[in-house]
Design an enzyme around this catalytic site. Sequence first.
Site, PDB file in Angstrom:
ATOM      1  N   HIS A 236     -21.994  31.501  45.412  1.00 56.90           N
ATOM      2  CA  HIS A 236     -23.241  31.726  44.677  1.00 56.90           C
ATOM      3  C   HIS A 236     -24.146  30.500  44.701  1.00 56.90           C
ATOM      4  O   HIS A 236     -23.889  29.511  44.021  1.00 56.90           O
ATOM      5  CB  HIS A 236     -22.878  32.130  43.229  1.00 56.90           C
ATOM      6  CG  HIS A 236     -24.068  32.457  42.391  1.00 56.90           C
ATOM      7  ND1 HIS A 236     -24.138  32.164  41.049  1.00 56.90           N
ATOM      8  CD2 HIS A 236     -25.250  33.044  42.704  1.00 56.90           C
ATOM      9  CE1 HIS A 236     -25.306  32.567  40.582  1.00 56.90           C
ATOM     10  NE2 HIS A 236     -25.995  33.093  41.564  1.00 56.90           N
TER      11      HIS A 236
ATOM     12  N   ASN B 177     -24.928  31.835  35.122  1.00 59.72           N
ATOM     13  CA  ASN B 177     -25.688  33.011  34.695  1.00 59.72           C
ATOM     14  C   ASN B 177     -25.240  33.560  33.345  1.00 59.72           C
ATOM     15  O   ASN B 177     -25.987  34.266  32.682  1.00 59.72           O
ATOM     16  CB  ASN B 177     -25.626  34.114  35.756  1.00 59.72           C
ATOM     17  CG  ASN B 177     -26.840  34.021  36.661  1.00 59.72           C
ATOM     18  OD1 ASN B 177     -27.948  33.814  36.190  1.00 59.72           O
ATOM     19  ND2 ASN B 177     -26.623  34.130  37.948  1.00 59.72           N
TER      20      ASN B 177
ATOM     21  N   SER C  66     -25.221  37.358  41.909  1.00 64.46           N
ATOM     22  CA  SER C  66     -25.403  36.557  40.699  1.00 64.46           C
ATOM     23  C   SER C  66     -24.472  37.007  39.597  1.00 64.46           C
ATOM     24  O   SER C  66     -24.206  36.263  38.665  1.00 64.46           O
ATOM     25  CB  SER C  66     -26.825  36.720  40.151  1.00 64.46           C
ATOM     26  OG  SER C  66     -27.765  36.402  41.116  1.00 64.46           O
TER      27      SER C  66
ATOM     28  N   GLU D  49     -21.567  27.930  43.120  1.00 58.40           N
ATOM     29  CA  GLU D  49     -20.351  28.431  42.463  1.00 58.40           C
ATOM     30  C   GLU D  49     -19.502  29.145  43.516  1.00 58.40           C
ATOM     31  O   GLU D  49     -20.002  30.026  44.224  1.00 58.40           O
ATOM     32  CB  GLU D  49     -20.718  29.416  41.337  1.00 58.40           C
ATOM     33  CG  GLU D  49     -21.384  28.752  40.145  1.00 58.40           C
ATOM     34  CD  GLU D  49     -21.809  29.747  39.060  1.00 58.40           C
ATOM     35  OE1 GLU D  49     -21.818  29.369  37.883  1.00 58.40           O
ATOM     36  OE2 GLU D  49     -22.153  30.899  39.394  1.00 58.40           O
TER      37      GLU D  49
HETATM   38  N1  LIG Z   1     -33.323  35.372  43.187  1.00 51.73           N
HETATM   39  C1  LIG Z   1     -32.474  34.443  42.714  1.00 51.73           C
HETATM   40  O1  LIG Z   1     -32.898  33.469  42.035  1.00 51.73           O
HETATM   41  C2  LIG Z   1     -31.005  34.533  43.005  1.00 51.73           C
HETATM   42  C3  LIG Z   1     -30.211  33.395  42.783  1.00 51.73           C
HETATM   43  C4  LIG Z   1     -28.862  33.445  43.111  1.00 51.73           C
HETATM   44  C5  LIG Z   1     -28.312  34.617  43.623  1.00 51.73           C
HETATM   45  N2  LIG Z   1     -29.117  35.720  43.819  1.00 51.73           N
HETATM   46  C6  LIG Z   1     -28.486  36.917  44.388  1.00 51.73           C
HETATM   47  O2  LIG Z   1     -28.794  36.959  45.784  1.00 51.73           O
HETATM   48  C7  LIG Z   1     -28.925  38.319  46.211  1.00 51.73           C
HETATM   49  C8  LIG Z   1     -30.299  38.505  46.825  1.00 51.73           C
HETATM   50  O3  LIG Z   1     -31.291  38.196  45.863  1.00 51.73           O
HETATM   51  P1  LIG Z   1     -32.792  37.867  46.323  1.00 51.73           P
HETATM   52  O4  LIG Z   1     -33.490  37.345  45.118  1.00 51.73           O
HETATM   53  O5  LIG Z   1     -32.806  37.084  47.581  1.00 51.73           O
HETATM   54  O6  LIG Z   1     -33.338  39.358  46.624  1.00 51.73           O
HETATM   55  P2  LIG Z   1     -34.652  39.793  47.415  1.00 51.73           P
HETATM   56  O7  LIG Z   1     -35.087  41.077  46.792  1.00 51.73           O
HETATM   57  O8  LIG Z   1     -35.623  38.672  47.504  1.00 51.73           O
HETATM   58  O9  LIG Z   1     -34.099  40.051  48.904  1.00 51.73           O
HETATM   59  C9  LIG Z   1     -33.147  41.022  49.199  1.00 51.73           C
HETATM   60  C10 LIG Z   1     -33.264  41.361  50.671  1.00 51.73           C
HETATM   61  O10 LIG Z   1     -32.164  42.209  51.051  1.00 51.73           O
HETATM   62  C11 LIG Z   1     -32.645  43.121  52.019  1.00 51.73           C
HETATM   63  N3  LIG Z   1     -31.709  44.243  52.083  1.00 51.73           N
HETATM   64  C12 LIG Z   1     -31.512  45.216  51.161  1.00 51.73           C
HETATM   65  N4  LIG Z   1     -30.518  46.024  51.569  1.00 51.73           N
HETATM   66  C13 LIG Z   1     -30.065  45.538  52.749  1.00 51.73           C
HETATM   67  C14 LIG Z   1     -29.033  45.927  53.643  1.00 51.73           C
HETATM   68  N5  LIG Z   1     -28.263  46.983  53.400  1.00 51.73           N
HETATM   69  N6  LIG Z   1     -28.842  45.195  54.767  1.00 51.73           N
HETATM   70  C15 LIG Z   1     -29.615  44.102  55.012  1.00 51.73           C
HETATM   71  N7  LIG Z   1     -30.602  43.680  54.201  1.00 51.73           N
HETATM   72  C16 LIG Z   1     -30.825  44.404  53.082  1.00 51.73           C
HETATM   73  C17 LIG Z   1     -34.055  43.484  51.550  1.00 51.73           C
HETATM   74  O11 LIG Z   1     -34.829  43.987  52.619  1.00 51.73           O
HETATM   75  C18 LIG Z   1     -34.550  42.127  51.030  1.00 51.73           C
HETATM   76  O12 LIG Z   1     -35.225  41.412  52.037  1.00 51.73           O
HETATM   77  C19 LIG Z   1     -28.653  39.180  44.974  1.00 51.73           C
HETATM   78  O13 LIG Z   1     -27.306  39.544  44.961  1.00 51.73           O
HETATM   79  C20 LIG Z   1     -28.975  38.227  43.829  1.00 51.73           C
HETATM   80  O14 LIG Z   1     -28.271  38.565  42.658  1.00 51.73           O
HETATM   81  C21 LIG Z   1     -30.453  35.689  43.535  1.00 51.73           C
END
Ligand SMILES: NC(=O)c1ccc[n+]([C@@H]2O[C@H](COP(=O)([O-])OP(=O)(O)OC[C@H]3O[C@@H](n4cnc5c(N)ncnc54)[C@H](O)[C@@H]3O)[C@@H](O)[C@H]2O)c1
Length: 283
Positions: A140, A190, A119, A152
């Site tokens: 993204h 963002n 993000s 994005e």
């Molecule tokens: N939550 C949102 O609204 C949103 C929106 C757009 C982008 N993002 C981005 O997407 C990414 C994930 O966010 P999220 O909200 O899905 O997080 P989340 O916490 O829901 O999920 C993250 C997952 O990654 C796994 N993980 C951690 N380290 C790992 C590794 N080394 N190998 C494999 N799996 C691993 C964890 O077990 C977990 O299941 C982040 O970079 C975030 O900035 C999030």
Amino acid sequence: MAEIQTILVCGAGTMGSGIAQLSAVSGYRTILFDLDSAILTRAEQQISTQLQKLEEKGVISKETNKAASERIQFTTDLNLCKADLAIEAIIENVTIKKDLFHKLAELNGKETIYASNTSSISINSLVEGFMYPAQFAGMHFFNPAPVMKLVEIIQGAQTDPNIIAVLVGVAKQMKKIPVRCSDAPGFIVNRVARHFYLEAMYMVENRHLNIEQADAIMEAAGFKMGPFKLMDLIGLDINYSVSNIVWEALQKPKRLTPSSLQKEKVDAGDLGKKTRKGFYNYL
Ligand SMILES: NC(=O)c1ccc[n+]([C@@H]2O[C@H](COP(=O)([O-])OP(=O)(O)OC[C@H]3O[C@@H](n4cnc5c(N)ncnc54)[C@H](O)[C@@H]3O)[C@@H](O)[C@H]2O)c1
């Protein structure tokens, strides 16, 4: 131009599970990888439920549901993570992301395209020391990934423009609206949306209104979700981390100071919907 047949999605949390669903429905062989088998099992159930709902609503056919389900492989084994395009959606942490990309590059080589769903982390900083910087970009998605139209596509300083074209093509195949953007802090959405969250939290901190009022007012003003409901959906840890990264990348301007209200929630482990407690309670 590279033809994408197999998409690897790393991280089966909020975003990864939605991106994997989208990928499979869009016809790609899909691998969903996470270190945590319980999260992977939850993602598998969630995708199956979501596909079933889409079928019942008539959005996808029974055949598409079946074919999409058969196209997804769920794994905790990194050695199975071979694909034409790897989309990383793990924890918002530079060191952990870089470590994963390094392992993926060793396994996949120079033909694979590597994309981060970060993000807020700069694509140029993620690619430092990476073996194939020309093959690396940001992709993204927004939450929930199967629903939100915008994607994005972020071009780093070393990204090959052909890779951007491939990612735009994949986003279109997924029926999304891809928008190219530069590697600026917070990219586009963002950065602009920081104020939506931060001003609402500052107002609550200063007791000008409470969270329910803030959400009700913004929804009445036309936003689909108020800021507090949206932060709970996103995950307070993710949203707080984005605020910090953008604030630091812009030399810590006062107007973007992360909120202590949000930090308290994160420190307490109340991360929003995913932990059933954030600004609101979810039973
Ligand atoms: N939550 C949102 O609204 C949103 C929106 C757009 C982008 N993002 C981005 O997407 C990414 C994930 O966010 P999220 O909200 O899905 O997080 P989340 O916490 O829901 O999920 C993250 C997952 O990654 C796994 N993980 C951690 N380290 C790992 C590794 N080394 N190998 C494999 N799996 C691993 C964890 O077990 C977990 O299941 C982040 O970079 C975030 O900035 C999030």
